[in-house]
Write an enzyme that holds these catalytic residues in place. Structure first.
Site, PDB file in Angstrom:
ATOM      1  CD1 TRP A 117      23.742  54.213  -3.952  1.00 48.53           C
ATOM      2  CD2 TRP A 117      24.212  53.075  -5.800  1.00 48.53           C
ATOM      3  NE1 TRP A 117      24.634  55.279  -4.900  1.00 48.53           N
ATOM      4  CE2 TRP A 117      24.871  54.270  -5.982  1.00 48.53           C
ATOM      5  CE3 TRP A 117      24.408  52.080  -6.724  1.00 48.53           C
ATOM      6  CZ2 TRP A 117      25.610  54.565  -7.202  1.00 48.53           C
ATOM      7  CZ3 TRP A 117      25.039  52.426  -7.948  1.00 48.53           C
ATOM      8  CH2 TRP A 117      25.737  53.647  -8.044  1.00 48.53           C
ATOM      9  CG  ASP A 118      26.163  55.207  -0.612  1.00 48.50           C
ATOM     10  OD1 ASP A 118      24.756  55.358  -0.779  1.00 48.50           O
ATOM     11  OD2 ASP A 118      26.912  56.142  -0.375  1.00 48.50           O
TER      12      ASP A 118
ATOM     13  CD  GLU B 231      21.163  61.389  -6.291  1.00 51.89           C
ATOM     14  OE1 GLU B 231      21.623  62.317  -5.754  1.00 51.89           O
ATOM     15  OE2 GLU B 231      20.785  60.270  -5.505  1.00 51.89           O
TER      16      GLU B 231
ATOM     17  CE  LYS C 258      25.207  64.052  -6.637  1.00 55.73           C
ATOM     18  NZ  LYS C 258      24.065  63.920  -5.738  1.00 55.73           N
ATOM     19  CD  GLN C 259      26.268  59.438  -8.358  1.00 59.19           C
ATOM     20  OE1 GLN C 259      25.599  60.144  -8.050  1.00 59.19           O
ATOM     21  NE2 GLN C 259      26.715  58.552  -7.683  1.00 59.19           N
TER      22      GLN C 259
HETATM   23  C1  BGC Z   1      24.839  60.081  -4.622  1.00 59.01           C
HETATM   24  C2  BGC Z   1      24.499  58.964  -4.377  1.00 59.01           C
HETATM   25  C3  BGC Z   1      24.499  58.307  -3.077  1.00 59.01           C
HETATM   26  C4  BGC Z   1      24.115  59.244  -2.023  1.00 59.01           C
HETATM   27  C5  BGC Z   1      24.515  58.780  -0.511  1.00 59.01           C
HETATM   28  C6  BGC Z   1      24.341  61.147  -3.462  1.00 59.01           C
HETATM   29  O1  BGC Z   1      25.120  62.417  -3.451  1.00 59.01           O
HETATM   30  O2  BGC Z   1      24.527  60.798  -5.663  1.00 59.01           O
HETATM   31  O3  BGC Z   1      24.686  57.701  -5.284  1.00 59.01           O
HETATM   32  O4  BGC Z   1      23.944  56.859  -3.002  1.00 59.01           O
HETATM   33  O5  BGC Z   1      24.782  60.391  -2.423  1.00 59.01           O
HETATM   34  O6  BGC Z   1      25.848  58.550  -0.320  1.00 59.01           O
END
Ligand code: BGC
Length: 813
Positions: free
Chosen positions: A365-366, A504, A624-625
């Site tokens: 989704w980046d 995640e 995580k984020q």
């Molecule tokens: C993140 C995701 C991201 C992916 C690719 C993961 O570590 O949690 O949000 O899309 O990395 O960059």
């Protein structure tokens, strides 16, 4: 180690094997079609060095056995190494020296310079042995931004205190594998088969090979030249020097007489072709022709520089100081991954650039953090990246069907075909255990794609796109959400169950056997947003197009009514007066953050730490984020309040502020996207800590804050996101057919900057932001005046050729 010499140069002035992979990633050169890591030409892959060349969209699928299971993975393929150049000194009347590399004990000086303005990587090495024999070596490398099949590397040797010859081996090395990520070492990595190499009578080295599945053909041809020219050995038909082919590639050995004051040069010019190219042709023949006919290095360099100059004009962003330099590094890598050449290809946004093998070159989704920036500067590239998704609509529809749903269910990780490519198992390097990977349940990726469609159309005014392919994507994602939501008739609310949010860490309830969590606030609110935009779009479509689309998609009035209903009644959980990350989040245990910090220091990957301890992060309020707070990244406070209110909830400034504070305290920032989003949200909220997070986002790759991940590939979303943070986050900029809208927030640490955008058919509109005021200049070539809207709905116009200044706190204008 870093010596940022000036605004356009990124560099390193010492050689540190421990940081070499980071240097390689950050010194990668690319042109949006292919990229080559900034590795030392002297060294093949080993524990320290990892050369890599990656062609956008060139993936290969292999099956491996891990933990007793058969797993399939599709990887971005590491292509043959064209940069390899071995050398040693042969002093007159003395024994030959050893082959020299930066790891040699005779290395006395080393520096690497990346010229961001011109896209040139240079490396200087100075060796001196015990006999006082010195050798200075300078490498200059480009990956051509004007002619995207070409790259070149020129090496200059200077001798000090001796004369004799330099023995050089110019190698085209096909023995490479995908070995750039330690965690993947148990997986199959030999993607290149049927390698064949040789030389043309003119001495062009070539190597062709195939990937295993599907069988893409890849061909590389390298022209090696010397200055002064060396004579061909008698009877040689292979250009300068002796040529030999091995089972792994082609090697050209050269003996170059050298004397003090008389430098010698070796130039390798690469042409890379593949069966993915359009128009199709014989890759080998085309590569050989291109390498043979390529101009000499000096002309290649001039055309390359000119191409970069054009890019910098369109992507202009000047921010003073250290932050400005880092932003330029970010923009440089963004442009090398996604350039106007990318618009010719069928590729998406690789999360780790074309800079390494982490995440296997997959598309996540980046793009949500990348496309808004491209919309402002390179709208054609943004559109092409959306078309990558559009071409994969049939695969997304098939995935939805297989899950018993309607519409389009885009994969969490996408690569060539558009099917789900998320790994089935992942390794926790701390515990050594292979664990099921449930991150594929991140269905919110569909909303990110729909958001980009809408934003692109709004920012560029491209109605043709919105009413054409854009509508198909957006309506099919909306349809997926409406079908996935189930109604609890008692509470009168719809639920989206069994998902994973942007965080995640939480992929199931504690001790549950079923994967996923329910009613992730971010997923539900963005799904409601997509449904509302779907309805708006259906209303604005010309009648004939609407009828045709509804017929083709078999979309009837009943289904459209349901969209409206779901968009107003999706459940969003709250607890303690804040928006919950998902249903039940507030009931999870609190983590003793300080204890974990004291015990482990770096706890960004708390999930791995806890799993290795036999515990599970699913038990804790620990993310995580940014997850819920992503809503504050995508939507302005008034939009967000409006969205919640449509859903029947009240989220005022107070509630939002508490929500931000609550989640921020419970986030480990295990993704580089996290600090970016927090920086953005806090800056818009005028929060005290905003700059701390923005700075961390700026440092994410250049200082490798995740401890070793950048060497496996840059974090493109975070890089592009920081530029967007300045251009849209701080200025509150919106562009659209109605002109520019600006609503800046002051970020003390970035008081002034300049950038240029496309807006409402104008290219090259320049914004100058200074404390308390902003200047807008419309190019003289613009056909019409540009409307500008300031806070408080104050409207102005700027005439072509005019620069107009607006005060931001006073009445202005
Ligand atoms: C993140 C995701 C991201 C992916 C690719 C993961 O570590 O949690 O949000 O899309 O990395 O960059």
């Amino acid at each position: 180690m870093t010596s940022a010499t000036e605004g356009w140069t990124w560099g390193y002035d010492t050689y540190d094997p421990a940081h070499e992979r980071l240097v390689e990633a950050l010194c990668t050169l690319g042109n949006g079609r292919f990229a080559t890591r900034g590795s030392a030409p002297e060294c093949p892959a080993g524990p320290v060095h990892y050369p890599g060349t990656y062609l956008a969209g060139c993936y290969d699928r292999l099956t491996s056995r891990v933990a007793g299971e058969r797993v399939e993975n599709e990887d971005l393929v590491n292509l043959p190494n064209w940069t390899l150049l071995r050398y040693r000194c042969l002093p007159d009347g003395d024994r030959p020296g050893e082959w020299l590399t930066p790891d040699s004990p005779h290395l006395r000086h080393y520096d690497v310079r990346l010229d961001l303005r011109r896209g040139v990587l240079s490396r200087h090495l100075h060796y001196e042995d015990d006999r006082g024999h010195g050798l200075r070596v300078g490498h200059v490398r480009i990956v051509h931004m004007g002619t995207p099949a070409l790259a070149a590397q020129r090496t200059t040797f200077h001798a000090y205190g001796w004369s004799g010859a330099i023995e050089v081996e110019s190698v085209l090395d096909g023995s490479v594998t995908n070995a750039g990520v330690e965690r993947y070492r148990h997986l199959e990595s030999r993607h290149l088969i049927d390698r064949q190499s040789g030389f043309t009578p003119e001495g062009i080295a070539h190597l062709s090979c195939r990937t295993a599945d599907p069988g893409h053909t890849i061909a590389l041809a390298v022209r090696t030249e010397t200055e002064p020219e060396t004579d061909r050995p008698a009877g040689s038909e292979s250009g300068p020097g002796r040529a030999r082919t091995t089972s792994e590639g082609a090697v050209q050995s050269l003996l170059l007489p050298i004397r003090r004051g008389n430098p010698v040069r070796v130039t390798k010019t690469l042409a890379l072709r593949s069966s993915l190219d359009r128009p199709a042709g014989d890759p080998l023949g085309l590569a050989v022709d291109a390498a043979t006919g390529a101009p000499p290095f000096s002309r290649l360099l001039a055309a390359h520089r000119a191409a970069w100059e054009r890019l910098w004009e369109e992507g202009e962003l000047h921010v003073p100081g250290r932050a400005g330099l880092v932003l330029r590094v970010h923009q440089f890598h963004l442009l090398q991954t996604l350039s106007p050449h990318t618009a010719e290809l069928d590729v998406g946004v690789p999360a780790r650039g074309l800079h390494g093998e982490a995440y296997r070159g997959h598309v996540f989704w980046d793009e949500l953090f990348v496309l808004p920036h491209l919309d402002l500067h390179f709208p054609e590239v943004a559109r092409a990246l959306l078309m990558y998704r559009h071409r994969r609509l049939p695969a997304a529809r098939a995935a939805a069907r297989e899950a018993g749903r309607k519409g389009a269910m885009f994969p969490w990780q996408s690569a060539s075909s558009g099917r789900e490519e998320t790994q089935a198992l992942h390794l926790n390097p701390r515990s050594g255990r292979w664990l099921p990977d449930r991150s594929r349940l991140q269905r919110h990726v569909g909303s990110a794609i729909a958001h980009n469609v809408w934003h692109h159309a709004r920012a560029t005014g491209d109605r043709g796109f919105l009413h054409g392919p854009g509508a198909e994507i957006l309506l099919e994602v909306a349809r997926y959400w409406a079908g996935a939501a189930d109604l609890d008739p008692v509470a009168g609310r719809y639920h989206l169950r069994g998902v994973v949010g942007p965080d995640e860490y939480h992929d199931a309830y504690p001790d549950a056997t079923a994967p996923g969590i329910d009613d992730n606030a971010y997923t539900n609110v963005t799904a409601a947003w997509v449904l509302a935009r779907g309805l708006e779009l259906l209303d604005e479509l010309p009648a004939a197009r609407r009828a045709e689309l509804c017929e083709r998609l078999a979309l009837d009035a009943g289904e459209i009514d349901r969209w409206d209903d779901v968009s107003r009644r999706l459940h969003v959980p709250f607890h303690h007066g804040v928006v919950s990350q998902f249903e039940g989040y507030g009931e999870l245990a609190e983590l003793d953050w300080q204890a974990y910090r004291d015990r482990y220091g770096d706890i960004r990957r708390l999930d791995r730490i806890l799993e290795a301890e036999g515990d599970s992060v699913n038990r804790y309020q620990a993310s995580k984020q940014a997850d819920t707070l992503m809503l504050g990244h995508l939507f302005r406070p008034v939009e967000l309040a409006g969205l919640f209110s449509r859903l029947g909830y009240r989220v005022d400034d107070e509630i939002w502020r508490s929500t931000v504070a609550y989640h921020l305290r419970r986030t480990s920032h295990g993704s580089t996207l996290s600090s970016l989003v927090h920086g953005w949200v806090l800056a818009r909220e005028k929060g005290d800590d905003a700059w701390r997070y923005c700075e961390e986002a700026l440092l994410a790759d250049v200082a490798d804050v995740q401890g070793g991940t950048t060497g496996e590939g840059i974090h493109l979303g975070a890089m592009a996101g920081t530029i967007d943070l300045v251009e849209r986050g701080i200025t509150g900029l919106e562009t659209g057919p109605g002109g520019l809208r600006i609503e800046p927030v002051a970020l003390r640490e970035l008081p002034r900057f300049v950038f240029t955008v496309c807006c409402a058919g104008h290219r090259g509109v320049r914004l100058r932001v200074l404390p308390g005021r902003v200047g807008v200049r419309v190019p003289v070539s613009s056909p019409v005046p540009l409307p500008v809207t300031l806070p408080g709905e104050r409207r102005f116009t700027v005439e072509p050729g005019e620069e107009r200044w607006f005060l931001l706190r006073a009445q202005g204008g």
